[in-house]
Design an enzyme around this catalytic site. Structure first.
Site, short mmCIF file in Angstrom:
data_model
loop_
_atom_site.label_atom_id
_atom_site.label_comp_id
_atom_site.label_asym_id
_atom_site.label_seq_id
_atom_site.Cartn_x
_atom_site.Cartn_y
_atom_site.Cartn_z
N SER A 237 -71.77 -60.47 -23.13
CA SER A 237 -71.16 -59.47 -22.56
C SER A 237 -69.73 -60.10 -21.57
O SER A 237 -69.20 -59.41 -21.35
CB SER A 237 -71.89 -58.29 -21.88
OG SER A 237 -72.62 -58.91 -20.67
N TYR A 238 -70.21 -61.14 -21.11
CA TYR A 238 -68.97 -61.66 -20.24
C TYR A 238 -67.86 -61.91 -21.21
O TYR A 238 -67.61 -62.65 -22.19
CB TYR A 238 -69.51 -63.07 -19.73
CG TYR A 238 -70.49 -62.94 -18.47
CD1 TYR A 238 -71.11 -61.82 -18.06
CD2 TYR A 238 -71.25 -64.14 -18.30
CE1 TYR A 238 -72.23 -61.74 -17.18
CE2 TYR A 238 -72.28 -64.35 -17.14
CZ TYR A 238 -72.85 -62.96 -16.76
OH TYR A 238 -73.69 -62.89 -16.04
#
Length: 328
Positions: A60-61
Site C-alpha cells: 500500500s505504500y
C-alpha cells in the site's frame, strides 16, 4: 554491520532494517512527502553498502510504487539472495470489495501483485499489516501457509495488534501444523512503550522477532520539543498525528531527557533514542527511515553506543501510561 537471527529462524538479518515507506511516487497514495526513485536511490545504495540487508516495504505504500522502487534497486545494486525483502498486505489497494483485507482472495491476489512490482519470484518476509476483523483468522493463516508451501514466501510476519490476537494466531497455526508468524512489527519507542505490557513478553516467550516501526516516533525523538513540526512529513502525516496528539505533555519530558543524555554523551538525539531501543530485550532490528544523509549516519552510529544502566533508567523515568494506539 551486526547480524542476528530473525526470531527462532535461521535467517540472518542486519541489526537495522531500512524502512521504505519514504520511497515512492509522491503523487501516488497518501504520502506526499515521499522521495521519488531518483532521490531515494542514494539512500538504498548507502544502506546496502553499509551492510543493511533487511528492506521493509508494503503493497500500500505510495500505491505500490515503493515496492517497484525497492525491487529495481535490489536488481541493480546487489544480488537478490543477499537481501531480505519484507512487504505487507492488508490495506486497501483497489476500490472493489476485495481490494483490501486478509481474505484468501485478497491475499493471493495481492501477493502476486507484490511479486510483480518487486520483480522477484519470492518474498522473504510476508507480513499482515493489521488484524482483519472481517475475516476468520483461520482463513488468513491457511492462505499464508499455502503461499509458503508454494514457494512464493519464505517466512511470515505480523504487525500491530493486541497480544491476545497474536497469541490466538500463533495457537491456530500450531494446532493446524501451518507455517507460523516469526516476527512482530510493532509500534515501540521511548514515547510509546505500551508494547512492553504484553506483546514484548509474548514475543520473547515464543521466540518471535520484534522489529519495531517508528523507532524515533516520527522524528519527535530526534529533535528538540519546539521543532515538532519542522519537516513536511511532520506537517502532512495525518496518521502520525493520531499517534501522539493526545500525549504531548507526557512526551515532552521524555524528549527533553533524550536531549540531556545526548548532550552528556556528545551524541545526537536520534543516536540515543535508537541505542535505547537496540538495548531492549527482545528487539531484533528497528525499522529506520532515511530521507536525509544524517538519518543513516545516526542509525549506524547508534549500533556503537552502549548505554549504561543509569542512562537507560534516566531515559525511561519520565514515561507515563499512554492510550493504546497504532492498531488501525
Amino acid at each position: 554491520m551486526q547480524y542476528v537471527r530473525l526470531g527462532n529462524t535461521g535467517l540472518q538479518v542486519s541489526r537495522l532494517a531500512l524502512g521504505c515507506m519514504s520511497y515512492g511516487v509522491p503523487s501516488r497514495g497518501t504520502h506526499p512527502w515521499t522521495l521519488d526513485e531518483e532521490a531515494s536511490r542514494p539512500f538504498l545504495k548507502r544502506a546496502l553498502e553499509a551492510g543493511i540487508n533487511f528492506l521493509d516495504t508494503a503493497n500500500s505504500y505510495s500505491d505500490g510504487t515503493s515496492e517497484e522502487i525497492v525491487g529495481r534497486a535490489v536488481r541493480e545494486l546487489t544480488r537478490r539472495d543477499e537481501v531480505v525483502i519484507a512487504t505487507k498486505v492488508y490495506h486497501r489497494t483497489r476500490p472493489e470489495p476485495n481490494g483490501r483485507g486478509l481474505s484468501r482472495k485478497a491475499i493471493l491476489v495481492e501477493l502476486d501483485a507484490s511479486l510483480k512490482r518487486l520483480g522477484t519470484d519470492y518474498i522473504d518476509l510476508y507480513q499482515i499489516h493489521r488484524w482483519d476483523y472481517e475475516t476468520p483468522i483461520e482463513e488468513t493463516l491457511e492462505a499464508l501457509h499455502d503461499a509458503v508451501k508454494a514457494g512464493k514466501v519464505r517466512y511470515l510476519g505480523a504487525s500491530s495488534m493486541f497480544a491476545w490476537q497474536f497469541c490466538k494466531a500463533l495457537g491456530v497455526s500450531e494446532r493446524r501444523g501451518w507455517a507460523r508468524f516469526v516476527s512482530m512489527q510493532n509500534h515501540y519507542n521511548l514515547i510509546y512503550r505500551e508494547e512492553e505490557r504484553e506483546m514484548i513478553g509474548l514475543c520473547r516467550a515464543e521466540g518471535v522477532a520484534v522489529i519495531p516501526w517508528s523507532p524515533l516516533a516520527r522524528g519527535r525523538l530526534a529533535r528538540p520539543w519546539d521543532d515538532r513540526a519542522g519537516t513536511e512529513r511532520a506537517a502532512t502525516d495525518e496518521f502520525g498525528k493520531t499517534l501522539y496528539a493526545r500525549t504531548e505533555d507526557a512526551d515532552r519530558a521524555v524528549i527533553e531527557r533524550v536531549g540531556e543524555v545526548a548532550a552528556a554523551r556528545g551524541a545526537s538525539r536520534a543516536q540515543i533514542a535508537l541505542a535505547w531501543l537496540l538495548a531492549k530485550p527482545g528487539v531484533t532490528a528497528p525499522i529506520i527511515g532515511a530521507t536525509k544523509p544524517r538519518h543513516l549516519d545516526d542509525a549506524l552510529a547508534a549500533l556503537e553506543i552502549e548505554l549504561s544502566t543509569a542512562e537507560i533508567a534516566s531515559l525511561e523515568a519520565p514515561y507515563i501510561p499512554h492510550p493504546v494506539l497504532g492498531f488501525s
